[in-house]
Design an enzyme around this catalytic site. Structure first.
Site, PDB file in Angstrom:
ATOM      1  N   ARG A  66       6.202  -0.109  -9.253  1.00  0.00           N
ATOM      2  CA  ARG A  66       5.379   0.587 -10.232  1.00  0.00           C
ATOM      3  C   ARG A  66       4.701   1.829  -9.670  1.00  0.00           C
ATOM      4  O   ARG A  66       4.766   2.908 -10.266  1.00  0.00           O
ATOM      5  CB  ARG A  66       4.277  -0.356 -10.775  1.00  0.00           C
ATOM      6  N   THR A  67       4.043   1.690  -8.540  1.00  0.00           N
ATOM      7  CA  THR A  67       3.238   2.804  -8.046  1.00  0.00           C
ATOM      8  C   THR A  67       4.145   3.968  -7.654  1.00  0.00           C
ATOM      9  O   THR A  67       3.913   5.115  -8.053  1.00  0.00           O
ATOM     10  CB  THR A  67       2.385   2.352  -6.841  1.00  0.00           C
ATOM     11  N   LYS A  98      10.250   6.843  16.554  1.00  0.00           N
ATOM     12  CA  LYS A  98      10.491   7.527  17.832  1.00  0.00           C
ATOM     13  C   LYS A  98       9.190   7.708  18.606  1.00  0.00           C
ATOM     14  O   LYS A  98       9.149   8.461  19.579  1.00  0.00           O
ATOM     15  CB  LYS A  98      11.117   8.903  17.573  1.00  0.00           C
ATOM     16  N   ARG A 119       1.525   4.992   0.693  1.00  0.00           N
ATOM     17  CA  ARG A 119       1.266   3.545   0.748  1.00  0.00           C
ATOM     18  C   ARG A 119       1.629   3.062   2.138  1.00  0.00           C
ATOM     19  O   ARG A 119       2.679   3.429   2.678  1.00  0.00           O
ATOM     20  CB  ARG A 119       2.078   2.780  -0.288  1.00  0.00           C
ATOM     21  N   HIS A 147      -6.770   0.154  -3.482  1.00  0.00           N
ATOM     22  CA  HIS A 147      -5.657   0.620  -4.328  1.00  0.00           C
ATOM     23  C   HIS A 147      -6.303   1.340  -5.525  1.00  0.00           C
ATOM     24  O   HIS A 147      -6.247   0.873  -6.661  1.00  0.00           O
ATOM     25  CB  HIS A 147      -4.812  -0.569  -4.773  1.00  0.00           C
TER      26      HIS A 147
HETATM   27  N1   CP Z   1       0.746  -2.858  -8.909  1.00  0.00           N
HETATM   28  C1   CP Z   1       1.448  -2.363  -7.874  1.00  0.00           C
HETATM   29  O1   CP Z   1       0.910  -1.760  -6.941  1.00  0.00           O
HETATM   30  O2   CP Z   1       2.798  -2.549  -7.980  1.00  0.00           O
HETATM   31  P1   CP Z   1       3.868  -2.039  -6.929  1.00  0.00           P
HETATM   32  O3   CP Z   1       3.659  -2.793  -5.650  1.00  0.00           O
HETATM   33  O4   CP Z   1       5.211  -2.320  -7.564  1.00  0.00           O
HETATM   34  O5   CP Z   1       3.657  -0.565  -6.713  1.00  0.00           O
END
Ligand code: CP
Length: 321
Positions: A66-67, A98, A119, A147
């Site tokens: 999703r993100t 590396k 992420r 998040h």
């Molecule tokens: N909700 C969420 O962060 O989903 P993903 O891990 O698929 O990005």
């Protein structure tokens, strides 16, 4: 949710998005208004060119559906371009395999992109990236830390469903220890004066420092290990997955993974109009039978991520048209 003033929009230019705590209520409402503006533009099938000529670097060192895809779609819908790295198998940034540091890697990528979305499994990685980059860094999830963009789309979903978040009773249930979405969301809920019910197995309680900080700000917080008690009083039921990947000992995960399950029988006793949210992915903490309940909004919630992430990309790069 109305589009913010040019001054409010300008205030976001060049800013990083690292944590929920960085935002005031006014800024939160400005993001919501900008997201609604883009949702409307897409509904009207307008071609948007707000980020034409700009590049987003999409750096995902942990799995994401999703993100990552909503950020990449957001950039494309804004008329911009995407460069991407996804090395979840190694959890390493590009050339760190590396021996390159995260700081060096981001310094280089900063030379290619106008905004960087990152992420990482490492708590604090986005802060390191922000120190290295001149362009805005957007935290798309850092370990069990924060998040914030998920929490923003959660709030957007609540506002769309309920009209307002003021004074709602919000039950956050499941893995409150490792779940980074709830670590961010509680700060936004605090801004709206929500009452919080934190329902989890004892092993998965919200970290004490977060609870103490909420109480210091005057937020009414109730902790319980009863899912049933939380469901009876909630206006919003926010369910989270037990974060298997964060357990140092897999046998500890096995002990708690099925303790909290939201099923059709459980929600029969809920308040009228209660909505159910989940950041997804779900494993089995919400049964499929619950999907047909009118208040089950978790898929709509995921779609809302597109509008909120369009808003964040455009605001931080000074591109809102
Ligand atoms: N909700 C969420 O962060 O989903 P993903 O891990 O698929 O990005």
């Amino acid at each position: 949710m109305k589009k913010p003033s040019p001054e409010q929009i300008k205030a976001f230019e060049g800013k990083d998005v690292l944590t929920a705590r960085q935002f005031s209520l006014e800024e939160l409402n400005a993001i919501m208004g900008t997201a609604a503006h883009y949702e409307q533009a897409l509904a009207e099938k307008r071609i948007i060119k707000d980020m034409e000529g700009k590049v987003m670097a999409s750096l995902f060192y942990e799995p994401s559906t999703r993100t990552r895809l909503s950020f990449e779609t957001a950039m494309l819908r804004l008329g911009g371009s995407v460069i991407t790295v996804a090395e979840s198998a190694t959890n390493q940034i590009s050339s760190t395999a590396k021996g390159e540091t995260l700081h060096d890697g981001i310094t280089v990528i900063d030379g290619y992109a106008d905004v960087i979305v990152i992420r990482s499994p490492q708590t604090g990685a986005a802060d390191i990236a922000a120190q290295a980059a001149k362009h805005p860094i957007i935290n798309a999830g850092d370990g069990a830390g924060q998040h914030p963009t998920q929490a923003l789309l959660d709030i957007y979903t609540i506002l769309k469903a309920k009209g307002s978040a003021e004074g709602l009773k919000v039950a956050l249930v499941g893995d409150l220890k490792f779940g980074r979405t709830v670590h961010s969301l509680v700060d936004f809920l605090a801004l709206y004066g929500c009452d919080l019910i934190l329902a989890s197995p004892d092993q998965l309680k919200m970290p004490e420092d977060i609870v103490a900080s909420l109480r210091d700000r005057g937020v009414k917080v109730e902790e319980t290990n009863s899912l049933q008690d939380a469901v009876k009083v909630a206006d919003v039921l926010y369910v989270t997955r037990v974060q298997r990947e964060r357990f140092p000992d897999p046998s500890e995960y096995e002990k708690v993974k099925d303790l909290f399950i939201v099923d059709e029988e459980l929600i029969r006793g809920c308040k009228e109009g209660m909505i159910i949210l989940h950041p997804l992915p779900r494993v089995n903490e919400i049964t499929v039978g619950v999907d047909k309940y009118p208040g089950a909004l978790y898929f709509e919630q995921a779609y809302n991520g597109l509008y909120v992430r369009m808003a964040l990309l455009a605001l931080t790069t000074g591109s809102v048209g």
